[in-house]
Design an enzyme around this catalytic site. Sequence first.
Site, PDB file in Angstrom:
ATOM      1  N   ALA A  86       0.710  -1.171  -0.076  1.00  0.00           N
ATOM      2  CA  ALA A  86       0.097   0.162   0.127  1.00  0.00           C
ATOM      3  C   ALA A  86       0.781   1.256   0.036  1.00  0.00           C
ATOM      4  O   ALA A  86       1.963   1.210   0.557  1.00  0.00           O
ATOM      5  CB  ALA A  86      -1.026   0.070   1.380  1.00  0.00           C
ATOM      6  N   GLN A  88       1.804   5.280   0.849  1.00  0.00           N
ATOM      7  CA  GLN A  88       1.764   6.280   2.119  1.00  0.00           C
ATOM      8  C   GLN A  88       0.934   7.353   1.484  1.00  0.00           C
ATOM      9  O   GLN A  88       1.113   7.991   0.533  1.00  0.00           O
ATOM     10  CB  GLN A  88       3.102   6.685   2.400  1.00  0.00           C
ATOM     11  CG  GLN A  88       3.171   7.678   3.586  1.00  0.00           C
ATOM     12  CD  GLN A  88       4.607   8.183   3.746  1.00  0.00           C
ATOM     13  OE1 GLN A  88       5.574   7.695   3.295  1.00  0.00           O
ATOM     14  NE2 GLN A  88       4.580   8.868   4.888  1.00  0.00           N
ATOM     15  N   HIS A 181      13.766   5.094   8.799  1.00  0.00           N
ATOM     16  CA  HIS A 181      13.507   5.936   7.748  1.00  0.00           C
ATOM     17  C   HIS A 181      12.148   6.577   7.792  1.00  0.00           C
ATOM     18  O   HIS A 181      11.134   5.959   7.379  1.00  0.00           O
ATOM     19  CB  HIS A 181      13.394   4.871   6.373  1.00  0.00           C
ATOM     20  CG  HIS A 181      13.002   5.707   4.898  1.00  0.00           C
ATOM     21  ND1 HIS A 181      13.588   6.882   4.541  1.00  0.00           N
ATOM     22  CD2 HIS A 181      12.013   5.225   4.207  1.00  0.00           C
ATOM     23  CE1 HIS A 181      12.793   7.002   3.641  1.00  0.00           C
ATOM     24  NE2 HIS A 181      12.069   6.209   3.209  1.00  0.00           N
TER      25      HIS A 181
END
Length: 321
Positions: A86, A88, A181
């Site tokens: 999916a 962001q 990250h």
Amino acid sequence: MRTSQQAVNRVVLIGGGSVGVSYAFALMNQGVTEELAIIDLDADKALGDVMDLNHGKAFAPSLTNVWLGEYGDCKDADIVCICAGANQQSGETRLDLVEKNMKIFKEIVTDVMNSGFNGIFLIATNPVDILTQAVISFSGLPPHRVIGSGTTLDTARLRYELGEYFHLSPKNIHAYIIGEHGDTELPLWSTATIGTVPLLTYLNRSESYTTEDLDDIFTNVRDAAYRIIQKKGATYYGIAMSLVRVTEAILKDEHSILTTSSFLQGEYGVDNVCIGVPTIINRNGVSEIIEVPMNEDEQKQFNHSVQTLKGIYEPTMQMMK
């Protein structure tokens, strides 16, 4: 996994969305691999990408063989790069994606391993640190053969911003972003250099340079993805180029230092977490994790990043059981 003496390298890309196809395009344009198989749930769209890429072979530096792949192609792959999952959304953090993408990854990794795959996983999907560690668990492979993109792009963004600020090539700026990250990442200002000159010393060359500007530069780096997503919906060119850089370091057995998401086993006083740190990358994957000296504040921020990731990964894995 094939040995370095074999002439043909194979990369299997799983996930032909914007990041995946940008990665495939960059691979072809840089002539990094001889074989590239693309796997995606939308086979028609993936076949269209395969055709489109193959039509550019005459302009590429080498003739990469590109085809619509299936999981059986992973058996002879040197690298399986996972870009599926999916996306962001605007206002959504990378960590918000974890539940959606963990389930997707478990199915993908199971199918890859059932093929007899014995190469290196390269993970791009967010939250990349958590999903990289999940792939280690799902695959049963040793941690050195599962690598996440980590803070490679964040580090490149930092070098770009510093290059713009100092009017220098980013290639001559040696500064790292480490950690998650994401929102808890941090710059290692204390060990950053320009050429061989410490960054904090270089600041004193001109009154127009200030340490306050460094704070703004880091904010630009940390929040870059949010700004890009707000403007165009997704980031894909920069991350694709960073994935190609890691791929090249693996296939060419470079022993290059890149800030990948790597599994810590005592380094930095930390265990059982994948996180972005300077890592020597070669044909076997992770060769060595470089422990960069940190000042007290940097160590505190790094530990916070570690705990943030552990606080998400551990309960999510419990839910998957």
